[in-house]
Design an enzyme around this catalytic site. Sequence first.
Site, PDB file in Angstrom:
ATOM      1  N   ASP A 724       0.880  -1.163   0.000  1.00 51.35           N
ATOM      2  CA  ASP A 724       0.000   0.000   0.000  1.00 51.35           C
ATOM      3  C   ASP A 724       0.923   1.220   0.000  1.00 51.35           C
ATOM      4  O   ASP A 724       2.126   1.116   0.248  1.00 51.35           O
ATOM      5  CB  ASP A 724      -0.948  -0.011   1.200  1.00 51.35           C
ATOM      6  CG  ASP A 724      -2.133   0.938   1.000  1.00 51.35           C
ATOM      7  OD1 ASP A 724      -2.080   1.773   0.065  1.00 51.35           O
ATOM      8  OD2 ASP A 724      -3.100   0.865   1.769  1.00 51.35           O
TER       9      ASP A 724
HETATM   10  C1  BGC Z   1      -4.985   3.413   0.219  1.00 58.64           C
HETATM   11  C2  BGC Z   1      -5.086   2.469  -0.966  1.00 58.64           C
HETATM   12  C3  BGC Z   1      -4.945   3.256  -2.237  1.00 58.64           C
HETATM   13  C4  BGC Z   1      -3.622   3.998  -2.208  1.00 58.64           C
HETATM   14  C5  BGC Z   1      -3.364   4.828  -3.446  1.00 58.64           C
HETATM   15  C6  BGC Z   1      -3.733   4.274   0.153  1.00 58.64           C
HETATM   16  O1  BGC Z   1      -3.768   5.275   1.124  1.00 58.64           O
HETATM   17  O2  BGC Z   1      -5.001   2.675   1.408  1.00 58.64           O
HETATM   18  O3  BGC Z   1      -6.300   1.786  -0.941  1.00 58.64           O
HETATM   19  O4  BGC Z   1      -5.049   2.418  -3.349  1.00 58.64           O
HETATM   20  O5  BGC Z   1      -3.595   4.873  -1.092  1.00 58.64           O
HETATM   21  O6  BGC Z   1      -4.198   5.919  -3.507  1.00 58.64           O
END
Ligand code: BGC
Length: 813
Positions: A724
């Site tokens: 993530d």
């Molecule tokens: C989130 C993800 C997301 C990523 C990119 C993170 O903060 O948890 O679900 O895909 O950011 O935006």
Amino acid sequence: MTVNTTSEVAQGFTSAAADADRSYDPRLAELARRAAAAGTVLLTNDGVLPLSPAEPVAVFGRVQIDWFAVGYGSGGDVNAVYTTNLLGSLVEQGVAVDAELASTYRQWCNTQEPPTEEWGNWPRFYPEMEVDEELVSAAASRARTAVVVIGRAAGEDRENVLEPGGYYLTDTEHTLLERVTAHFESTVVIVNSGNVMDLSWAEELGVSALLLAWPGGMEGGRAVADVLTGIAEPGGRLTDTIARAYADYPSAGNFGGQEFNNYAEDVFVGYRYFETFAPEKVLFPFGHGLGYTSFDLSQAHLDAASADTDVTVWVRVANTGPRPGATVVQVYRGAPAVGTLPRPSRELVAFTRTRVIAPGEAQEVTVSFPRERLAAFDDDGRSGHAHAWVIEAGTYPVHVGTSVRQTIEAGAVVVEETEVVEQLQEALAPNPAVPFDRMTVARDADGRARVGWEAVPTATVDLRERILAHLPEPIEPTGDVGIRFSDVVAGRASLEAFVAQLDVEDLAQLTYGDVEMNSPLGAPGNAGAFGGLTEHLRALGIPPVITTDGPSGIRVSAYASLLPCGTALASTWDEALLEELATLHGQEMLRKGSDVLLAPGMNIHRDPLCGRNFEYYSEDPLLTGMAAAAVVRGIQSQGVSACPKHFACNNQETNRIYNDSRVSVRALREIYLRGFRICVQEAGPFNIMTSYNQVNGQWAHYNYDLVTTILRGEWGYRGNVITDWWMRYAPDPIFPRLQDSATRVRAGVDVLMPGGVTWSSKRADGHDDAVLAGYSPDDTSGEHLTLGELQQTALHVLRMAATTPAARAAAEA
Ligand code: BGC
């Protein structure tokens, strides 16, 4: 140097639509409308719905105008081509909406813009217009039926809370409902929310119909209007249990912890708990939802001829009501009569939607499920088979019906001798230094199940030994022998031969994304790129791979379609519909320049307060896995790819980047990992995103057992695993020479997204250099990263990159 936090990054990233192109695919919009209606759950109805044509209706509540089309954060931050609201959609459909009241609300809303807030502080509700008795009684003199809309939203970094305006009604909302129900003959209440909220007031106030309208995307307003008027049936069935009170949820005492949460309820999540121990605490059971006709299920029987065949259930579904309609046939395993493993008294094992059945007609429905869905995971050997999926000898009743409660018995599967379905090994067990007690089934003198507690089995495995014993063999380096990536994609050379040409710098580079979101290599507003990021890698033919959020639409600077949220989609229980919608969405990805949609979100609804529940599907892992698999199949059918997330146990937003989810192996296997397994094995996603949180003391992005032992080793996953956005940096707890991204690569997590700058970097620009720093060409002992590990990571990343439109186009050129 600063290390970005997700919130900072996401705030900076949120962008207004940069171009004026609002074109969209009308087929996608049409399907989104159908899906949003099919996911709308009618909880009660005394006959007031559907509204009679031409019947005047008074609509209350500002959310009829300030409609919640989606939740907050990366999963909702789409520049929607348009949105719809309820009032506009009712008017569009010619409903006799009380004009005076509508104009009062319009005027008030014009002067009361919904509050807008910074990332993570978004409003959970919009302050409601005060409505006095006089206004309500005047409206009641013009219309017999009222519709009241209550709205809520939560999201990423924004948990729902046990406060008025969060889980509870505000005083103004309560007064509004009291006044309207007192004056009108019939009151329909619509809850437009991404989270389950307290609904105990509905009984108290005697509402005529109660409808759950999950954020339905750009067509959500129209879809709910379709349901109210009867153009569409409310097709949704609950994917979560709705309890009478928050405190009744089995997670309630162990949710929201800053440092950790003990998943003490173990496998007794949602209906698994309520149906076993506390049926009286349920307001609306799992699987419940009404249509506009009624069904009678009869003649249920089953065939479970042998241990090698699927169990097949037949049932006759007759439409006994006044209108054509479809329903969801749900099959549950009942409580087995004997066995050493405590079992929830109901578990969903299969489901299917009927066709639309005409009044007075019936459909013979057949639904099959693999016998292993009867199995439980033994995490301490009490069945005689430690670390195995086992079907203990006994009698397994099978119930078929239209909710977990409304069932008839189809028969039973009799298991003469305990069957070991799959023998595995201990992996991912809780840390013995922080033990906890987990829920189990105890029995009263009369044999009735009551909650008992037992110590959770903790880890005994030497992870160091396990990792060292499985270091991948290196491929003999060849230097550049002229193989280009297009040769691999076209089948003229093997991926291994291509990787043999890459030097250590290339290999290390492939384990990082492009440092910032909004990579200049992709469409403006993308979430980041990986793959061919350097001139040299691109010269070899490796394209940059462009990622975008997900799940509710494509999050780029351009306008894009806003689709029904995850809970709405799962509430349809309709895999074919989800696949069809995702197929058209995949086509939009091609048009918008997205190679990878960071979706579906598939964490379990462990607790109703989790801010991102709207992105996720259900408290049940089978429904979650099947819904996710349908979405992945649809997207990937178009030559772009999906990235199921967040693997695993990202079940709350509070302190999600540090929090430790402490959970038994059994609950991991049966609940929290199971949906991912189904999705991987049914749909073969090309990417998976790990979660921010720790799982039993180790961050998911450093978690060898999670990613290598289980995902790759047991499930046979061959794709790319990404973090993530910006993982936590930390020393390696086992190998003192490794840290940060070196630990990540060793765990089997291929790419740090979107790339990184770290406190431990020795480079002037602060970029994460831990992979090269952790590598030593001369050390094959495993104390350092090995060439084989770097090459294996490259194989995963490139196998994925080979599926992208750019790679395929280059191979065909
Ligand atoms: C989130 C993800 C997301 C990523 C990119 C993170 O903060 O948890 O679900 O895909 O950011 O935006």
